[in-house]
Each structure stands twice: as C-alpha cells, then as structure tokens.
Design a protein around this motif. Structure first.
Motif, PDB file in Angstrom:
ATOM      1  N   LYS A  86       0.828  -1.203   0.000  1.00 31.95           N
ATOM      2  CA  LYS A  86       0.000   0.000   0.000  1.00 31.95           C
ATOM      3  C   LYS A  86       0.865   1.256   0.000  1.00 31.95           C
ATOM      4  CE  LYS A  86      -3.557  -2.572  -0.046  1.00 31.95           C
ATOM      5  NZ  LYS A  86      -4.292  -2.729  -1.317  1.00 31.95           N
ATOM      6  N   HIS A 118       1.025   4.062   1.687  1.00 31.93           N
ATOM      7  CA  HIS A 118       1.561   4.618   2.930  1.00 31.93           C
ATOM      8  C   HIS A 118       2.752   3.818   3.459  1.00 31.93           C
ATOM      9  CE1 HIS A 118      -0.871   1.381   4.726  1.00 31.93           C
ATOM     10  NE2 HIS A 118      -0.088   1.495   5.780  1.00 31.93           N
ATOM     11  N   GLN A 119       2.863   2.548   3.050  1.00 30.17           N
ATOM     12  CA  GLN A 119       3.960   1.714   3.523  1.00 30.17           C
ATOM     13  C   GLN A 119       5.300   2.093   2.895  1.00 30.17           C
ATOM     14  OE1 GLN A 119       1.702  -2.022   2.563  1.00 30.17           O
ATOM     15  NE2 GLN A 119       2.359  -2.635   4.603  1.00 30.17           N
ATOM     16  N   LEU A 179       2.397   9.523   0.862  1.00 32.56           N
ATOM     17  CA  LEU A 179       1.299   9.937   1.732  1.00 32.56           C
ATOM     18  C   LEU A 179       0.423  11.032   1.137  1.00 32.56           C
ATOM     19  CD1 LEU A 179       3.323  10.040   5.076  1.00 32.56           C
ATOM     20  CD2 LEU A 179       1.962   8.150   4.170  1.00 32.56           C
ATOM     21  N   SER A 210      -3.109  10.009   1.491  1.00 32.93           N
ATOM     22  CA  SER A 210      -3.381   9.260   2.717  1.00 32.93           C
ATOM     23  C   SER A 210      -3.874  10.175   3.839  1.00 32.93           C
ATOM     24  CB  SER A 210      -2.116   8.526   3.179  1.00 32.93           C
ATOM     25  OG  SER A 210      -1.706   7.584   2.210  1.00 32.93           O
ATOM     26  N   HIS A 216      -5.391   9.712   8.230  1.00 32.27           N
ATOM     27  CA  HIS A 216      -5.309   8.780   9.351  1.00 32.27           C
ATOM     28  C   HIS A 216      -6.319   7.646   9.204  1.00 32.27           C
ATOM     29  CE1 HIS A 216      -4.687   7.335  13.430  1.00 32.27           C
ATOM     30  NE2 HIS A 216      -6.001   7.379  13.609  1.00 32.27           N
ATOM     31  N   ILE A 235      -5.481   5.211   6.129  1.00 30.49           N
ATOM     32  CA  ILE A 235      -4.274   4.400   6.358  1.00 30.49           C
ATOM     33  C   ILE A 235      -4.646   3.134   7.120  1.00 30.49           C
ATOM     34  CG2 ILE A 235      -2.179   4.287   7.777  1.00 30.49           C
ATOM     35  CD1 ILE A 235      -1.444   7.037   6.829  1.00 30.49           C
ATOM     36  N   GLU A 236      -5.525   3.269   8.118  1.00 29.31           N
ATOM     37  CA  GLU A 236      -5.983   2.095   8.853  1.00 29.31           C
ATOM     38  C   GLU A 236      -6.722   1.136   7.924  1.00 29.31           C
ATOM     39  OE1 GLU A 236      -8.833   1.014  12.711  1.00 29.31           O
ATOM     40  OE2 GLU A 236      -8.508   3.087  12.089  1.00 29.31           O
ATOM     41  N   GLN A 291      -6.270   0.915   4.652  1.00 31.53           N
ATOM     42  CA  GLN A 291      -5.277   0.339   3.743  1.00 31.53           C
ATOM     43  C   GLN A 291      -4.518  -0.806   4.412  1.00 31.53           C
ATOM     44  OE1 GLN A 291      -2.659   3.219   1.819  1.00 31.53           O
ATOM     45  NE2 GLN A 291      -4.312   4.713   1.779  1.00 31.53           N
ATOM     46  N   GLN A 292      -4.244  -0.659   5.705  1.00 33.84           N
ATOM     47  CA  GLN A 292      -3.515  -1.703   6.425  1.00 33.84           C
ATOM     48  C   GLN A 292      -4.339  -2.987   6.474  1.00 33.84           C
ATOM     49  OE1 GLN A 292      -0.460  -1.239   7.204  1.00 33.84           O
ATOM     50  NE2 GLN A 292      -0.056  -3.188   8.193  1.00 33.84           N
TER      51      GLN A 292
END
Length: 420
Positions: free
Chosen positions: A290, A292-293, A297, A300, A302, A305-306, A308-309
C-alpha cells in the motif's frame, strides 16, 4: 540439458552479487554510466523488505480441529520446530524471511524436507532447509522414463561444490508466486523490468542533474570563428566555472561577445516528479504494498491508512499465508494426522499488536460476549492464568427470546392471559 521428454526453463547457474553490473543486466538495465551500488532501485527493494518482514513476524502454530473446537497442539514435535528453529542455522523468523524473498524475487521458493533416517524418530521431519534458487532446476518426466507415477516432478539442486541432489515433489516444500502452469513461478523482476528500468534511469537523471550543480545544458554563441582546439578549451572553462554542486547558484561570468542560451528541459517541464511517483506506485502495486507503507502519503489520511492496512492483510498477505499453510499441512503432516484434524496456521493477531487500544477492545468484546474465557484472553496478551478464569461469562441481562419479560414476573401477559 534435456533429460526427460519436456524441459522447463531453469534458473541460471551463475551466481551474481547484488553489487555486480551483471546483476542489473539481468533486469535489462545498462549501468555503464552509473555504478551498481548507486543504481539499486529503492522502491523495488523497499517492497521486498516490507513483504519479507510482514511474513517473518507472524508466528506459525500447529492446531487441531475437533468437535469441541480448535486447540493448539504445542505437545506435537513439529510445533516447536516450526515456531523456533526449522533448521540449526536459522530462526523461524529468518527462515520465513528468506523463503518469502526467494518466492518474490525468483517467482518461487523450494525448501528441502530433511527426515530422520533411523531410530525411534525415523520418518519424522528433522529440519527444513531453503535451497538457493540460483541452483535449482525443475524437471518433469512426462515420458515415464523412470517408470513411476504419471508426470512426476523432480527438483535438481547443485551445491557450490558441483554435487547434485535430486528431490521428489514429496520431499520439498514448493511455494509459488505468480504462475501460469502451477509448477514454474514468474519473478516480479521479470514483469517489472520496464518499470525498474525507468526508475533506474530517473535516478541516473537526478544524480547527473545534481552533479552538474542543477545547471542546465545550453549553447554559447559567439560572433566570430573558433577552431576546434579553442572550442574544447572554452568547453572546459565553462564546465570548471559553472559545473558541479560547488558552483550551484553562483554567477556565470561570460567574456564580452559571448551569449548563453539554455536548451535543456527542466525537471518540472519533464514532469519528472509525476513520472517518478507513477513508477513508485506501479512497483508497489505489483507487490501488493500500500502507498503509505512506502511513505507515499499524498492521498493518505489517518482513517484511510488504517483501512489500507486491513486491505494489505486481506488482499496481499492472506493469499500468501493460505498457500504456505496448505503446503505445510499437506507435506509435513501424515495422512492420519490430517484426517484427525491437524493443520498449520499463522497467527495474524500480531498484526494488531501495534494498536493496543483496538486490540484491548477486541479481546474485551470476545470475553463479554462469552466467546472466550478470561484465562484464554490473558493468554493472548501473555499473562498467566488465574483461578476461576476458565468459565465463560456474559452480561446477566441476556436471556433467550422466548423468556423475555419473565424476569418481571409478568407470566400471564406473555401467555396471553388476563392482565388484571
């Protein structure tokens, strides 16, 4: 070499260093003007690190499924072998990091299964040894030359001393990346060849731009005529005065009668940033990583990002882990053990360890809903059991739907009787 009726393309026998220019040429990249140690494409290797780290941090457990539920079989000899040290030279984390790296980089990874030959443990798995994929060839006996089952697969490994070892399909674990035939994997570097080439070229362009002190190429015009010798002398003089990082931002002195006009396209005009970001995103997408990894950003927040994880686990890691679990269960366990309900599974709960609040809420919900006991919950956070903690508990207000109202003594109303 054609030993059987059909030949499958094997990996080259030559071993290349990661710092060797020949290694880059395997990717179709020419490094004549860029040293190999500076030409490694950062995004490609960053994605390899993210994927290998993600798999290697997940503990592998042996479970048994029964009518009463699923239990951890920590008394089985394979439990500690897979959890701690699959072979004398590697921890479990290092083992899976190497396996995942080879699966991505070469398209597949082959692990030799070493059994105890004699004694009370004869036939049991002694160790698992990943083979160097540079030295592995896959052969298929489609003509039945060896007289065994139809189309048996063999893995031929050549060690550094030139000695060859032949493994049957049942004697190795074979983990594949992308594949079109279920036997030979496709390496990510093969279908990312053009993208990596572009990314390498952009790195060389940036380095050259900085070496020139951010100074564009141009034409020096002069009213008159200069012979070839004076032209070269003039070029050297301007390189000395205007080239290099040390001269960046300084004034360029020009003799009377000379005029300088830039003919280079700037990085902004060439949309260098946009093209570089596109290559980064496409390389990451091929790995399933992803944005953000890899610190991209721009899009992206907050909250996403969760999200996407979670997508990374569901869409990228889960298919990989499922393949590992199925191959391990089929190859390492006996038929009787499989029939008895034994199976391997990675513990993906560790992915939530970084968010203590979310993990605590998740475990609390399981306890309050009567799904797990208090002691089972304590085991998830590595705390000892307590007396009386092996009973399931629920909120006292929860009752069967057909008994709603009985706690108030309102039996007649429920049964349809007189409510006077």
């Amino acid at each position: 070499m054609r030993l059987f009726g059909r030949e499958i393309r094997s990996q080259p026998k030559t071993v290349y260093s990661l710092d060797d220019k020949k290694f880059a040429k395997l990717l179709g990249i020419e490094l004549d003007d860029v040293s190999a140690d500076k030409a490694k494409e950062a995004t490609f290797y960053a994605c390899l690190r993210i994927m290998t780290d993600s798999v290697s941090k997940l503990p592998l457990k042996l479970h048994k499924s029964t009518e009463d539920g699923t239990t951890k079989e920590n008394g089985h000899y394979l439990y500690n072998l897979m959890k701690l040290r699959p072979n004398p030279f590697m921890s479990s984390s290092t083992f899976w990091k190497m396996v995942e790296f080879q699966r991505l980089y070469y398209g597949h990874s082959v692990v030799a299964i070493n059994h105890h030959p004699i004694g009370k443990d004869a036939g049991k798995v002694k160790s698992l040894v990943p083979l160097e994929m540079d030295n592995v060839e896959i052969w298929i006996d489609d003509k039945g030359i060896l007289g065994e089952e139809s189309n048996p697969i063999y893995y031929i490994y050549t060690d550094r001393n030139g000695k060859q070892y032949k493994f049957k399909n049942s004697e190795v674990l074979h983990f594949l990346g992308m594949t079109k035939d279920g036997i030979q994997g496709m390496a990510i570097k093969d279908y990312l060849k053009t993208l990596i080439d572009n990314a390498q070229a952009s790195t060389a362009y940036t380095n050259n731009y900085l070496r020139n002190g951010l100074h564009s190429k141009g034409i020096i015009s002069y009213v008159g005529d200069l012979d070839e010798g004076k032209q070269k002398a003039l070029q050297e003089r301007f390189k000395r005065l205007a080239g290099g990082v040390s001269n960046s931002g300084s004034l360029l002195p020009l003799p009377i009668g000379f005029d300088y006009k830039s003919i280079s396209t700037s990085m902004a005009d060439a949309q260098f940033k946009e093209l570089s970001e596109l290559s980064i995103q496409e390389i990451a997408s091929a790995f399933g990583v992803k944005p953000h990894q890899i610190n991209s950003l721009e899009q992206s927040t907050h909250s996403n990002i969760e999200h996407q994880q979670k997508e990374f686990y569901v869409e990228t890691l889960q298919p990989i882990l499922t393949q590992y679990e199925q191959e391990l269960t089929y190859k390492l366990l006996t038929s009787q053990e499989v029939n008895d309900g034994y199976f391997f599974r990675f513990n993906v709960d560790v992915i939530l360890r970084s968010d203590s609040k979310e993990r605590a809420e998740y475990i609390t919900t399981l306890v309050e809903k009567g799904v797990i006991t208090s002691n089972e919950a304590r085991g998830l956070i590595d705390m000892p059991k307590l007396e009386g903690g092996d009973k399931l508990i629920v909120n006292g207000s929860y009752i069967p739907i057909d008994l709603v109202g009985t706690q108030y003594g309102n039996h007649q109303a429920i049964e349809g009787g007189d409510d006077k």
